[in-house]
Scaffold this active site. Sequence first.
Site, PDB file in Angstrom:
ATOM      1  N   GLY A 134       0.884  -1.490   0.040  1.00  0.00           N
ATOM      2  CA  GLY A 134       0.581  -0.054   0.124  1.00  0.00           C
ATOM      3  C   GLY A 134       0.470   1.401  -0.194  1.00  0.00           C
ATOM      4  O   GLY A 134       2.341   0.885   0.095  1.00  0.00           O
TER       5      GLY A 134
ATOM      6  N   ARG B  65      -2.268  -1.327  -9.660  1.00  0.00           N
ATOM      7  CA  ARG B  65      -1.549  -2.346  -9.720  1.00  0.00           C
ATOM      8  C   ARG B  65      -2.451  -3.450  -9.757  1.00  0.00           C
ATOM      9  O   ARG B  65      -3.032  -4.282  -9.102  1.00  0.00           O
ATOM     10  CB  ARG B  65      -0.667  -1.817  -9.032  1.00  0.00           C
ATOM     11  CG  ARG B  65       0.030  -0.960  -8.902  1.00  0.00           C
ATOM     12  CD  ARG B  65      -0.338  -0.484  -7.141  1.00  0.00           C
ATOM     13  NE  ARG B  65      -0.002   0.604  -7.031  1.00  0.00           N
ATOM     14  CZ  ARG B  65       1.363   1.559  -7.025  1.00  0.00           C
ATOM     15  NH1 ARG B  65       2.669   0.315  -6.926  1.00  0.00           N
ATOM     16  NH2 ARG B  65       1.480   2.831  -6.323  1.00  0.00           N
TER      17      ARG B  65
ATOM     18  N   ARG C 147       3.389  12.855  -9.043  1.00  0.00           N
ATOM     19  CA  ARG C 147       3.297  11.718  -9.944  1.00  0.00           C
ATOM     20  C   ARG C 147       1.557  11.740 -10.631  1.00  0.00           C
ATOM     21  O   ARG C 147       1.158  12.159 -10.014  1.00  0.00           O
ATOM     22  CB  ARG C 147       3.475  11.103  -9.382  1.00  0.00           C
ATOM     23  CG  ARG C 147       3.092   9.817 -10.370  1.00  0.00           C
ATOM     24  CD  ARG C 147       4.548   8.370 -10.311  1.00  0.00           C
ATOM     25  NE  ARG C 147       4.132   7.748  -9.225  1.00  0.00           N
ATOM     26  CZ  ARG C 147       4.163   6.774  -8.512  1.00  0.00           C
ATOM     27  NH1 ARG C 147       5.837   6.486  -9.048  1.00  0.00           N
ATOM     28  NH2 ARG C 147       3.996   5.980  -8.001  1.00  0.00           N
TER      29      ARG C 147
ATOM     30  N   ASP D 155       4.063  -5.013  -7.838  1.00  0.00           N
ATOM     31  CA  ASP D 155       3.287  -4.236  -7.700  1.00  0.00           C
ATOM     32  C   ASP D 155       3.006  -2.622  -7.956  1.00  0.00           C
ATOM     33  O   ASP D 155       3.230  -1.433  -7.653  1.00  0.00           O
ATOM     34  CB  ASP D 155       3.664  -3.425  -5.428  1.00  0.00           C
ATOM     35  CG  ASP D 155       4.440  -3.769  -5.062  1.00  0.00           C
ATOM     36  OD1 ASP D 155       5.194  -4.956  -5.053  1.00  0.00           O
ATOM     37  OD2 ASP D 155       5.151  -3.130  -4.346  1.00  0.00           O
TER      38      ASP D 155
HETATM   39  P1  AMP Z   1       8.326   0.222  -3.758  1.00  0.00           P
HETATM   40  O1  AMP Z   1       9.651  -0.346  -3.598  1.00  0.00           O
HETATM   41  O2  AMP Z   1       9.057   1.749  -3.979  1.00  0.00           O
HETATM   42  O3  AMP Z   1       7.489   0.167  -5.616  1.00  0.00           O
HETATM   43  O4  AMP Z   1       7.578   1.016  -2.787  1.00  0.00           O
HETATM   44  C1  AMP Z   1       7.280  -0.909  -1.573  1.00  0.00           C
HETATM   45  C2  AMP Z   1       6.121  -0.728  -0.500  1.00  0.00           C
HETATM   46  O5  AMP Z   1       7.534  -0.296   0.466  1.00  0.00           O
HETATM   47  C3  AMP Z   1       5.323  -0.474  -1.155  1.00  0.00           C
HETATM   48  O6  AMP Z   1       4.123  -0.215  -0.232  1.00  0.00           O
HETATM   49  C4  AMP Z   1       5.660   1.543  -0.665  1.00  0.00           C
HETATM   50  O7  AMP Z   1       4.644   2.113   0.233  1.00  0.00           O
HETATM   51  C5  AMP Z   1       6.742   1.210   0.279  1.00  0.00           C
HETATM   52  N1  AMP Z   1       7.760   2.138   0.988  1.00  0.00           N
HETATM   53  C6  AMP Z   1       9.012   2.304   0.423  1.00  0.00           C
HETATM   54  N2  AMP Z   1       9.737   3.133   0.639  1.00  0.00           N
HETATM   55  C7  AMP Z   1       8.829   3.949   1.814  1.00  0.00           C
HETATM   56  C8  AMP Z   1       9.244   4.546   3.039  1.00  0.00           C
HETATM   57  N3  AMP Z   1      10.475   5.299   3.045  1.00  0.00           N
HETATM   58  N4  AMP Z   1       8.046   5.097   3.869  1.00  0.00           N
HETATM   59  C9  AMP Z   1       6.954   4.485   3.883  1.00  0.00           C
HETATM   60  N5  AMP Z   1       6.864   3.204   3.284  1.00  0.00           N
HETATM   61  C10 AMP Z   1       7.583   2.849   1.904  1.00  0.00           C
HETATM   62 MG    MG Z   2       5.951   0.502  -5.763  1.00  0.00          MG
END
Ligand code: AMP
Ligand code: MG
Length: 505
Positions: A90, A183, A176, A252
């Site tokens: 999420g 997704r 964005r 995702d």
């Molecule tokens: P991503 O690798 O950016 O696709 O993110 C994977 C998951 O980790 C998603 O649920 C993001 O919302 C969460 N996420 C990534 N970075 C952060 C962050 N700095 N704080 C909170 N959630 C994060």
């Molecule tokens: Mg992501």
Amino acid sequence: MVSPAVFRFDNSFARELQGLCVPWQPANVSAPKLLFFNHALAEELGLDADSLAGPAGAATFAGNVLPEGAEPVAQVYAGHQFGGFSPQLGDGRALLLGEVIDRQGRRRDIAFKGSGRTPFARGGDGKAAVGPMLREVLIGEAMHALGIPTTRALAVAATGEPVQRETVLPGAVLTRVAASHIRVGTFQFFASRDDLENLRKLAAYTIARHDPAAADAPQPHLALLRAVAQRQAALIAQWMNAGFIHGVMNTDNMAISGETIDYGPCAFMEACDPATVFSSIDQHGRYAFGNQPPIAQWNLTRLAEALLPLIDDDPDRAVEMATVVLEEFPADYHANLLRGQRAKLGLRRSEPSDDGPDAELAEGWLDLLHAGRVDFTLGWRRLADAAAGIEAPLRALFADASAPDAWLGRWRARCAAEDAAAGLDAKVADDERARAMRRVNPRVIPRNHRVEEALAAASSDGDLAPFERLLDALRRPYDEADELAPYAEPAPAAVTACYRTFCGT
Ligand code: AMP
Ligand code: MG
């Protein structure tokens, strides 16, 4: 605080899918400063750019002042990350502000990334750093200029607050724009909980928004699966013809819309090698360049699984029907790939079969680039020169200048046959071919060393000039202008060999 109407929001997701998201507010930040504003995109969205490009824009795009009509929500989703299922992901640091109908009548999501923790943040801090957000701008705008479907950055605002990563970095919020943020993992979230009611609602919403024609198909959910698969086949083919490596093709991070989404550890391949991996966390090469087509099919299989209960009450029958759709993917992908390759090879006429001589010709060319570890982008670009009879620059890319002899012979014969069949004068045809090839084989791509250089200056010194120059170059990928020469050259081999991109964005 709410600012005057600049966005004309119409928030169908928040309105119709209340069980699929939670209302949430962006964090307040101490010192908003606008680092990037996308005038062309603002224009496309019908926004009043003048009122957003100044200090009011900084407050808006940092999350301090919500634009009127925004109804921020954090969306839930699940996802397979590097093959393992995470039932609860999420928007951990992202918020959907709402949707805007653009000048062409398309519904587009406006969303923040890096706007603070949400109920889905798990251990994360909810923040984003300047470097990775500007990186998303650069790669997204480059993809857009290359004609590849992509989410795009509308703005990046610095927060004036530190973000703790391996070192302390300046914080930022990215705004964005996406066709939607639905997704594969959004479907997986509800399917894995056997929440058929919300799964059905999500599917109905998705069909209405992205595939209205599917509603009239004999089996709408099967038609939705097919439409998503076809968009992915087209998208991945474009990635492969551009040398783009997404780097983290988790379910995702695969959008139902067919846009490229989530620019984390992505990069463009330089020396041609299907095994190329840049991401520091992709230790087994799951998301290596050459693996992207089968991974896309793997992800689509996860989507199919999630849709099974909607496809047919009889599970065996549902699997049977979904399998037919999934098995269409490889041929569909190859047809898309070959269409792009023909254009890149300067071939106008298509041979009747997708695995015939043209496919072999394209494969032979890629084998040649791979064997010589030739720069992928320069290899294609200089083939355009060769079309106009200037072969030396192409040959100079190979350690052995005669390496391409045999292949060039076959290619010339294929071109000549096509020109003769069309009754074209050889010289005229060659020049026209070279011009056409220069319109599809880019000269300028986001070279890794240029991207790093621009981000380092922006992040450590607050100097945005290198970022702006690079962005300008990336928006003109086919341009022959002399001033773009520094952006057309590959990184020194030693730099590329050690190049690693990080997911800790
Ligand atoms: P991503 O690798 O950016 O696709 O993110 C994977 C998951 O980790 C998603 O649920 C993001 O919302 C969460 N996420 C990534 N970075 C952060 C962050 N700095 N704080 C909170 N959630 C994060
Ligand atoms: Mg992501």
